[in-house]
Scaffold this active site. Structure first.
Site, PDB file in Angstrom:
ATOM      1  N   HIS A 189      40.600   7.806  -6.857  1.00  0.00           N
ATOM      2  CA  HIS A 189      41.085   8.104  -5.508  1.00  0.00           C
ATOM      3  C   HIS A 189      42.306   9.010  -5.658  1.00  0.00           C
ATOM      4  O   HIS A 189      43.443   8.551  -5.754  1.00  0.00           O
ATOM      5  CB  HIS A 189      41.436   6.813  -4.750  1.00  0.00           C
ATOM      6  CG  HIS A 189      41.759   7.063  -3.306  1.00  0.00           C
ATOM      7  ND1 HIS A 189      40.804   7.106  -2.331  1.00  0.00           N
ATOM      8  CD2 HIS A 189      42.938   7.312  -2.693  1.00  0.00           C
ATOM      9  CE1 HIS A 189      41.371   7.354  -1.160  1.00  0.00           C
ATOM     10  NE2 HIS A 189      42.674   7.487  -1.361  1.00  0.00           N
ATOM     11  N   ASP A 244      34.502   2.329  -9.647  1.00  0.00           N
ATOM     12  CA  ASP A 244      34.803   3.716  -9.986  1.00  0.00           C
ATOM     13  C   ASP A 244      34.233   4.600  -8.874  1.00  0.00           C
ATOM     14  O   ASP A 244      33.180   5.216  -9.007  1.00  0.00           O
ATOM     15  CB  ASP A 244      34.206   4.085 -11.335  1.00  0.00           C
ATOM     16  CG  ASP A 244      34.573   5.502 -11.754  1.00  0.00           C
ATOM     17  OD1 ASP A 244      35.456   6.099 -11.108  1.00  0.00           O
ATOM     18  OD2 ASP A 244      33.976   6.015 -12.720  1.00  0.00           O
TER      19      ASP A 244
END
Length: 565
Positions: A491, A533
């Site tokens: 992110h 992930d």
């Protein structure tokens, strides 16, 4: 570019790795120190015979029996430990256990040097107000974003000399995390930890470079990078009264776009006591560091000293101005209403800067219980600084500081020894940014080892580093671009918005934690397995400057020829 090439290779390696069986041998995927502890995790409910094979010769160099199997509750796994610490010859090896896919590993005198350089260079990749040229950024080159030369004073920050809408300049600095805002409170522990890395590992850093625009000048690259953020922090103080703005931000988070495409207006928001104290502590430390580099950074030591004292004076007059998120602002709050630890930390740093006893008295009056450092809990940082210069304390004060550090370090050693994974992580450590918890625990152990050298401190430190570099239930090296299997979808807006398949290298992902606040899809709710992930997963897969800083510190510590007092 070597780093870009290695990352792309690792992407292809990771994709082929997905076909492996679920029960995998877990190792530190970046390698083991030749003189250090070397452990691998073997899933399963019984002891296992294992052997280490030298590559490429195929010679068996070590045979052993794993420990008794134990349950590690945070992962719901029963595992045993293969200990091959006795193998000290540098080289590539293959760990073999009957019924498991063999795994390759490295033993080296400095297995983490390249990883260190990537972890600190991540800050360059997150610079605001600067174009990243191909010569330094390789495939991750990008236009400049956020010149921050026309930042407005938000209504929450208005004063007589700077009414609402006043335009000011507040350039440079690092983007805080996966977003493009800049926050003083989180810059506090981040910048301090990097300055502390300089203080503790000067010999390592003096000649070390990692290809940033300032490389080759007469200042170490580490300090060149830190000054980029210090210059921004310096601009966040109101010169009229010494107060410090809490953050520089857009009203709302930007979308997944590149920095130069994120053009919403930016504001300085509310002065707070927490911001002033973080600022005072960091600037006091920075002033002392910059005193050595008066030629390279003329006037900085004196400026930072003055600003630190002014921020302390403002906080002393305004001891309980807490951050209140304005109705029209929705970005990170970094709110904190427990400020005794910030006062104590700032007092310690100002004592070391000025030598004035009232600051030291304040520290001991306010001294908070030691615990793992975080942006909201900074008491440990004051202890660390005083321990480093214990000759400036009375014998009684010195003993208080030393005992506070070693008592907590001993608790971490007990956690390490009791853990089936041989990692000093207990269930309550699996919070947002759990990998930073691991690295900050390791820093405390390092500080304790500087006070009283113990093999058990070193072993617990190594266990925590092993954990984030692959010896964990997910068999994942949590640092982008390093290891056989590493995060691909962090992110992080630049990594998501650019056209490069691989993420920006050197970033430590936040790590497993069961909160799942982002409502993404997770495969497990177990604390040490609750990780995704996925760009969606800001609760487990975001990156931040305060999570990378303790990783940088520990990689420097382990890159010393010998980690000793």
């Amino acid at each position: 570019m070597r780093l870009a090439f290695s990352v792309l290779c690792l992407v292809s390696a990771a994709s082929s790795y997905a076909a492996e069986p679920a029960a995998l041998l877990k190792v530190n995927q970046s390698g083991y120190l030749s003189q250090g502890q070397k452990l691998a995790v073997i899933p399963g409910k019984s002891q296992q015979s294992f052997q280490l094979v030298a590559l490429p010769s195929g010679q068996i160099v070590f045979k052993g029996q794993s420990s008794e199997a134990q349950l590690w509750a945070p992962a719901g796994e029963t595992v045993s430990i293969a200990d091959f610490t006795k193998v000290q010859s540098n080289g590539r090896y293959r760990l073999e256990v009957a019924g498991y896919t063999p795994v390759e590993l490295q033993i080296a005198a400095q297995p983490y040097a390249q990883l260190h350089d990537a972890a600190i260079k991540a800050y360059y990749f997150n610079r605001a107000s600067q174009q990243l040229d191909t010569a330094y950024a390789g495939v991750w080159a990008r236009p400049a974003g956020h010149p921050d030369n026309k930042v407005k004073i938000h209504a929450s920050a208005a004063s007589a000399s700077r009414p609402t809408g006043t335009v000011v300049q507040s350039a440079k600095g690092w983007y805080d995390a996966g977003d493009y805002n800049k926050y003083i409170v989180n810059s506090g522990i981040s910048t301090f930890t990097l300055l502390d890395a300089w203080t503790d590992f000067k010999d390592f850093y003096r000649q070390r470079q990692w290809t940033i625009p300032e490389s080759g000048n007469s200042m170490p690259d580490l300090l060149d990078e830190v000054v980029w953020n210090l210059d921004w922090m310096s601009s966040m103080q109101d010169p009229a009264d010494g107060g410090v703005y809490h953050k520089l931000t857009t009203l709302n988070f930007e979308g997944a776009v590149m920095p130069h495409q994120a053009v919403a207006p930016r504001y300085l928001v509310q002065k707070t006591t927490a911001a002033a104290l973080n600022f005072a502590a960091v600037m006091a430390k920075a002033s002392r560091v910059m005193a050595e580099f008066g030629k390279e950074q003329p006037g900085k030591a004196a400026l930072f000293r003055q600003q630190a004292i002014q921020a302390w004076q403002w906080a002393s007059k305004n001891p309980a101005i807490y951050y209140q998120q304005p109705a029209d602002v929705s970005t990170g709050a970094y709110g904190d209403k427990e400020l005794a630890d910030e006062f104590a930390w700032a007092a310690a740093e100002l004592y070391l800067l000025t030598g004035e006893q009232p600051y030291l008295q304040q520290f001991f009056q306010l001294a908070q219980p030691m615990q793992t450092a975080s942006w909201a809990s900074v008491a440990a940082l004051g202890y660390f600084s005083l321990a480093k210069e214990a000759n400036r304390l009375t014998p009684e004060q010195r003993q208080l500081v030393f005992s506070a550090i070693t008592a907590v370090a001993d608790q971490f050693v007990a956690q390490h020894q009791a853990s089936a994974y041989k990692v000093a992580m207990v269930p309550e450590d699996f919070v947002w940014g759990s990998n930073a918890v691991a690295m900050n625990k390791a820093i405390l152990l390092y500080k304790a080892n500087q006070i009283t050298e113990k093999a058990s401190y070193m072993e617990a430190m190594q266990g925590l580093l092993d954990y984030v570099l692959g010896r964990n239930p997910l068999d994942l090296s949590y640092v982008t671009g390093f290891g056989v299997k590493s995060p691909q979808h962090i992110h992080h807006r630049p990594s998501e918005a650019d056209s490069i398949k691989a993420p920006v290298p050197g970033w430590l992902a936040g790590g497993a934690q069961p909160g799942q606040q982002d409502k993404c899809k997770y495969n497990s709710k177990l604390p040490a397995k609750s990780y995704a992930d996925d760009w969606c997963s800001y609760a487990s897969n975001e990156v931040t400057i305060n999570w990378n800083a303790p990783l940088v510190y520990m990689l420097a510590a382990f890159s010393q020829p010998v980690v000793k007092p």
